[in-house]
Design a protein around this motif. Structure first.
Motif, PDB file in Angstrom:
ATOM      1  N   GLY A  94       6.778  -6.626  -7.504  1.00 40.70           N
ATOM      2  CA  GLY A  94       5.291  -6.335  -7.438  1.00 40.70           C
ATOM      3  C   GLY A  94       4.895  -5.904  -8.980  1.00 40.70           C
ATOM      4  N   THR A  95       3.562  -5.893  -9.215  1.00 45.03           N
ATOM      5  CA  THR A  95       3.204  -5.501 -10.542  1.00 45.03           C
ATOM      6  C   THR A  95       2.090  -4.399 -10.581  1.00 45.03           C
ATOM      7  OG1 THR A  95       1.396  -7.312 -10.139  1.00 45.03           O
ATOM      8  CG2 THR A  95       3.338  -7.962 -11.425  1.00 45.03           C
ATOM      9  N   SER A  96       1.927  -3.976  -9.369  1.00 41.05           N
ATOM     10  CA  SER A  96       0.776  -2.833  -9.201  1.00 41.05           C
ATOM     11  C   SER A  96       1.629  -1.830  -8.432  1.00 41.05           C
ATOM     12  CB  SER A  96      -0.493  -3.227  -8.483  1.00 41.05           C
ATOM     13  OG  SER A  96      -1.102  -2.175  -7.981  1.00 41.05           O
ATOM     14  N   LYS A  97       1.243  -0.583  -8.865  1.00 41.27           N
ATOM     15  CA  LYS A  97       1.930   0.734  -8.232  1.00 41.27           C
ATOM     16  C   LYS A  97       1.246   0.956  -6.796  1.00 41.27           C
ATOM     17  CE  LYS A  97      -0.991   4.015 -10.693  1.00 41.27           C
ATOM     18  NZ  LYS A  97      -1.799   4.328  -9.599  1.00 41.27           N
ATOM     19  N   ASP A  98       0.186   0.596  -6.633  1.00 37.04           N
ATOM     20  CA  ASP A  98      -0.554   0.969  -5.450  1.00 37.04           C
ATOM     21  C   ASP A  98      -0.416   0.048  -4.336  1.00 37.04           C
ATOM     22  OD1 ASP A  98      -1.982   3.121  -7.046  1.00 37.04           O
ATOM     23  OD2 ASP A  98      -3.143   1.550  -7.887  1.00 37.04           O
ATOM     24  N   VAL A  99      -0.034  -1.158  -4.419  1.00 37.12           N
ATOM     25  CA  VAL A  99      -0.259  -2.083  -3.220  1.00 37.12           C
ATOM     26  C   VAL A  99       0.864  -1.862  -2.438  1.00 37.12           C
ATOM     27  CG1 VAL A  99       0.080  -4.568  -2.786  1.00 37.12           C
ATOM     28  CG2 VAL A  99      -1.315  -3.762  -4.665  1.00 37.12           C
ATOM     29  N   VAL A 358       2.929 -10.836   7.438  1.00 28.97           N
ATOM     30  CA  VAL A 358       2.330  -9.859   6.492  1.00 28.97           C
ATOM     31  C   VAL A 358       1.435 -10.311   5.271  1.00 28.97           C
ATOM     32  CG1 VAL A 358       3.951  -8.282   7.503  1.00 28.97           C
ATOM     33  CG2 VAL A 358       4.281  -9.371   5.209  1.00 28.97           C
ATOM     34  N   THR A 359       0.860  -9.300   4.833  1.00 31.23           N
ATOM     35  CA  THR A 359       0.013  -9.470   3.607  1.00 31.23           C
ATOM     36  C   THR A 359      -0.260  -8.264   3.055  1.00 31.23           C
ATOM     37  OG1 THR A 359      -1.703 -10.667   2.511  1.00 31.23           O
ATOM     38  CG2 THR A 359      -2.209  -9.558   4.493  1.00 31.23           C
ATOM     39  N   GLY A 360      -1.047  -8.163   1.903  1.00 33.41           N
ATOM     40  CA  GLY A 360      -1.344  -6.809   1.233  1.00 33.41           C
ATOM     41  C   GLY A 360      -2.437  -6.146   2.270  1.00 33.41           C
ATOM     42  N   SER A 361      -2.313  -4.638   2.503  1.00 31.79           N
ATOM     43  CA  SER A 361      -3.341  -3.924   3.364  1.00 31.79           C
ATOM     44  C   SER A 361      -4.175  -3.130   2.378  1.00 31.79           C
ATOM     45  CB  SER A 361      -2.435  -2.839   4.232  1.00 31.79           C
ATOM     46  OG  SER A 361      -3.129  -2.011   4.806  1.00 31.79           O
ATOM     47  N   PHE A 362      -5.580  -3.403   2.703  1.00 32.10           N
ATOM     48  CA  PHE A 362      -6.420  -2.659   1.786  1.00 32.10           C
ATOM     49  C   PHE A 362      -6.511  -1.339   2.024  1.00 32.10           C
ATOM     50  CE2 PHE A 362     -10.619  -0.937   1.078  1.00 32.10           C
ATOM     51  CZ  PHE A 362     -10.793  -1.302  -0.228  1.00 32.10           C
ATOM     52  N   GLY A 363      -6.693  -0.757   3.462  1.00 32.10           N
ATOM     53  CA  GLY A 363      -6.552   0.493   3.650  1.00 32.10           C
ATOM     54  C   GLY A 363      -5.276   1.409   3.428  1.00 32.10           C
ATOM     55  N   ARG A 364      -4.236   0.774   3.461  1.00 28.96           N
ATOM     56  CA  ARG A 364      -2.916   1.751   3.111  1.00 28.96           C
ATOM     57  C   ARG A 364      -2.746   1.338   1.632  1.00 28.96           C
ATOM     58  NH1 ARG A 364      -1.396  -1.132   7.810  1.00 28.96           N
ATOM     59  NH2 ARG A 364      -0.175  -2.630   6.593  1.00 28.96           N
ATOM     60  N   SER A 369      -2.907   4.839  -3.447  1.00 33.75           N
ATOM     61  CA  SER A 369      -3.645   5.179  -4.658  1.00 33.75           C
ATOM     62  C   SER A 369      -4.277   6.572  -4.733  1.00 33.75           C
ATOM     63  CB  SER A 369      -4.750   4.038  -4.926  1.00 33.75           C
ATOM     64  OG  SER A 369      -5.580   4.377  -6.396  1.00 33.75           O
ATOM     65  N   GLN A 370      -4.692   6.812  -3.522  1.00 35.40           N
ATOM     66  CA  GLN A 370      -5.539   8.135  -3.449  1.00 35.40           C
ATOM     67  C   GLN A 370      -4.425   9.470  -3.658  1.00 35.40           C
ATOM     68  OE1 GLN A 370      -7.854   7.909  -0.244  1.00 35.40           O
ATOM     69  NE2 GLN A 370      -9.057   5.932  -0.772  1.00 35.40           N
ATOM     70  N   THR A 371      -3.150   8.937  -3.138  1.00 41.24           N
ATOM     71  CA  THR A 371      -2.355  10.251  -2.922  1.00 41.24           C
ATOM     72  C   THR A 371      -1.535  10.177  -4.480  1.00 41.24           C
ATOM     73  OG1 THR A 371      -0.866   8.721  -1.832  1.00 41.24           O
ATOM     74  CG2 THR A 371      -1.967  10.269  -0.596  1.00 41.24           C
ATOM     75  N   GLY A 372      -1.791   9.608  -5.345  1.00 39.50           N
ATOM     76  CA  GLY A 372      -1.407   9.868  -6.724  1.00 39.50           C
ATOM     77  C   GLY A 372       0.027   9.025  -6.683  1.00 39.50           C
ATOM     78  N   VAL A 373       0.316   7.801  -6.160  1.00 44.03           N
ATOM     79  CA  VAL A 373       1.494   7.169  -6.396  1.00 44.03           C
ATOM     80  C   VAL A 373       1.521   6.640  -8.001  1.00 44.03           C
ATOM     81  CG1 VAL A 373       0.567   4.836  -5.977  1.00 44.03           C
ATOM     82  CG2 VAL A 373       3.049   5.711  -5.415  1.00 44.03           C
TER      83      VAL A 373
END
Length: 585
Positions: A94-99, A358-364, A369-373
């Motif tokens: 993966g290339t994003s810390k949030d996904v 499966v795929t990327g989950s927008f909600g999770r 992201s909001q919890t500061g990962v």
């Protein structure tokens, strides 16, 4: 003369050697394995934030995975099987810390249409979905997704939200023997089951209580203010406490409902419809099944399974990628990206542990992201939480009331229904309502028909714009026609007819200046039609002058040796040329 000839193979060999070295360089390796870009510089302070985010998302994904398995028509453990592989794969590729990757409402709904409650079909579908997505990445076929327009996506997701939410009414109300097809569900819910006698009052009471609690916690989070979405989970004080409870609201509701259900079951009171028997322990790591043997001994071959999956082999891989694209395009602009390669590898690996697609989950992803990962390592923590749940908590999941899971699903899919999109489409471009409505309405019948209908309508509108370009016509004694867009072969018949009707009628002939400043390229049909037009103007003693042609287009027309071709730089120069001032060819 011999020296350059001898040098060429050496130069070619050198360039090939340079390409090989470049492909094997550390930079190229980091492009294939993005984990190498952040793991060597990992800090201990990041570990704390990754642990907090991973646990928070884990508490979110476990109840959601159990609920989404119900949507997919599979035993609840398959939701958890599908929830842990994505964390490990995305951590490496993966290339994003949030996904976060895992089961989603839409993918679960699509699976329910094609697997017919058969886990073997679901697992094989996961493998084939992964192979198709990976192949699309290798062959660079992602541009095909660009032909699925925003109205089509919105029409499908809105219909999916209604279908999923309505499908959970049976669990919320405790109804039995409800069909899977949407229209039959409506009939069974409102017409076949008449009167309160068929409702299970404990299920209704618990379901409504869970639903009210989830809605209240959601509003409590939104009441924290516009900056609440960026409030870290470790913030102290009342705001931090409210944010924490509202973020893990799904887990809190399911835990409380399970404790209540267990309390009654211990004393022999079977008040609620519960999840029931589940398979304990981790899933075996094995190759996906390529055939199935039914209880009566009939063997269903791989070819038969593929034929039964049918359109699902096209719809599910594409919709999985579209969900990931929707995450990346979510406002405000973010770096939330899921490549087709990563999604494909996740599904291929997931098929070895009995996962469904499966795929990327927008909600999770938003929660992460909001919890500061800080890094994708947070996904590994989430995956460990899911594995621990599979290893130790499956006996507890036996007592989860289905009404509580139904409440979780209904609250999760409600934001997917965007009623404001109709007003937006009406204001921006009214014809865009056609693909939206075609997709929205037909998706209630069969989802693949809805998507196909929306894409066909969108492509029809796109082709119409190509075949009927906007023409600005001005009369200066000489007719000036400006093309507002490019010129391709579908538009030539329309352009020819317009020029004939305006300038070459039997009663009067007129010269024409054709402003082509927006024309970036021409094809053979365009050149052939222009040759015929120029002949018609010559026969009537008039001229057709081109202005604003790019160098590449002018070069093509000159090479075609069109009769009487005239080109000047501007419309003013063309008008002077027609009035008698010399022009050039």
């Amino acid at each position: 003369m011999m020296e350059p000839l001898m040098d060429r193979p050496l130069l070619a060999a050198g360039s090939a050697r340079d390409r090989i070295v470049a492909c094997c360089s550390y930079g190229a390796l980091k492009a294939w394995l993005p984990i190498l870009s952040w793991l060597p510089r990992y800090r201990l302070t990041w570990l704390k934030m990754d642990l907090i985010a991973g646990v928070t998302v884990g508490l979110t994904v476990v109840p959601q995975a159990l609920a989404y398995a119900e949507v997919a028509g599979l035993p609840v453990q398959y939701g958890l099987y599908s929830a842990f592989v994505g964390g490990f794969v995305y951590c490496v590729f993966g290339t994003s810390k949030d996904v976060t990757l895992g089961p989603t409402a839409i993918m679960s709904l699509l699976c329910s249409y094609y697997v017919d409650r058969d886990p073997v079909f679901a697992v094989l579908l996961t493998f084939l979905c992964g192979v198709i997505q990976t192949s699309m990445a290798i062959l660079r076929l992602g541009f095909l997704l660009d032909f699925i327009s925003y109205p089509v996506i919105k029409g499908f997701t809105s219909a999916a939200a209604i279908t999923i939410g309505f499908g959970q009414l049976k669990n919320l109300l405790g109804l039995q023997n409800i069909s899977q097809q949407f229209f039959l569900q409506v009939y069974d819910t409102f017409l076949q089951h008449k009167g309160p006698a068929v409702l299970r009052v404990p299920d209704v009471t618990l379901g409504l209580l869970c639903l009210a609690t989830l809605v209240a916690l959601t509003f409590m989070k939104s009441s924290l203010g516009p900056g609440s979405d960026d409030l870290p989970v470790h913030v102290r004080g009342a705001r931090g406490l409210v944010w924490s409870f509202s973020t893990v609201r799904n887990a809190l509701v399911v835990i409380c409902a399970t404790c209540l259900s267990y309390s009654f079951e211990v004393y022999g009171h079977h008040l609620f419809t519960i999840t029931g028997q589940t398979s304990a322990g981790l899933p075996p790591f094995q190759a996906p099944p390529f055939s199935e043997t039914t209880p009566n001994g009939t063997v269903i071959s791989f070819n038969e399974i593929v034929l039964d999956l049918g359109g699902g082999l096209v719809v599910i891989p594409i919709m999985g990628l579209l969900e990931s694209i929707a995450i990346a395009k979510s406002p405000p602009p973010r770096s939330w990206t899921v490549s087709a390669r990563t999604a494909g590898l996740t599904n291929i690996m997931g098929s070895f542990v009995s996962a469904y697609p499966v795929t990327g989950s927008f909600g999770r992803t938003a929660v992460n992201s909001q919890t500061g990962v800080c890094t994708p390592a947070g996904g590994v923590v989430t995956s460990v939480i899911v594995l621990l749940s599979l290893a130790f908590l499956m006996p507890v999941f036996y007592y989860i009331p289905k009404a509580s899971l139904a409440a979780v699903i209904i609250c999760a899919v409600t934001p997917m229904f965007d009623y404001r999109v109709i007003a937006k489409l009406w204001r921006v471009k009214k014809p865009d309502l056609l693909p939206f409505l075609a997709t929205f309405l037909l998706s209630f019948w069969q989802v693949q028909y809805g998507i196909v209908a929306g894409v066909v309508v969108s492509l029809g509108m796109l082709l119409y714009d190509v075949a009927r370009p906007q023409l600005k016509v001005r009369d200066h004694g000489v007719l000036v026609v400006e093309l507002d867009s490019g010129l391709r072969f579908p538009a030539m018949q329309y352009l020819s007819q317009m020029l004939f009707s305006k300038a070459l009628t039997a009663s009067s002939h007129r010269s024409v200046v054709l402003d082509c400043c927006h024309v970036s390229g021409v094809d053979y049909t365009v050149v052939d039609e222009l040759r015929d037009l120029l002949r018609q103007f010559q026969q009537r003693g008039e001229v057709l002058i081109f202005t604003g042609l790019s160098n590449s287009v002018l070069e093509v027309l000159l090479e075609a040796e069109l009769p009487g071709l005239k080109h000047v730089e501007s419309v003013e120069a063309a008008l002077q040329a027609v009035s008698g001032t010399p022009s050039y060819n």
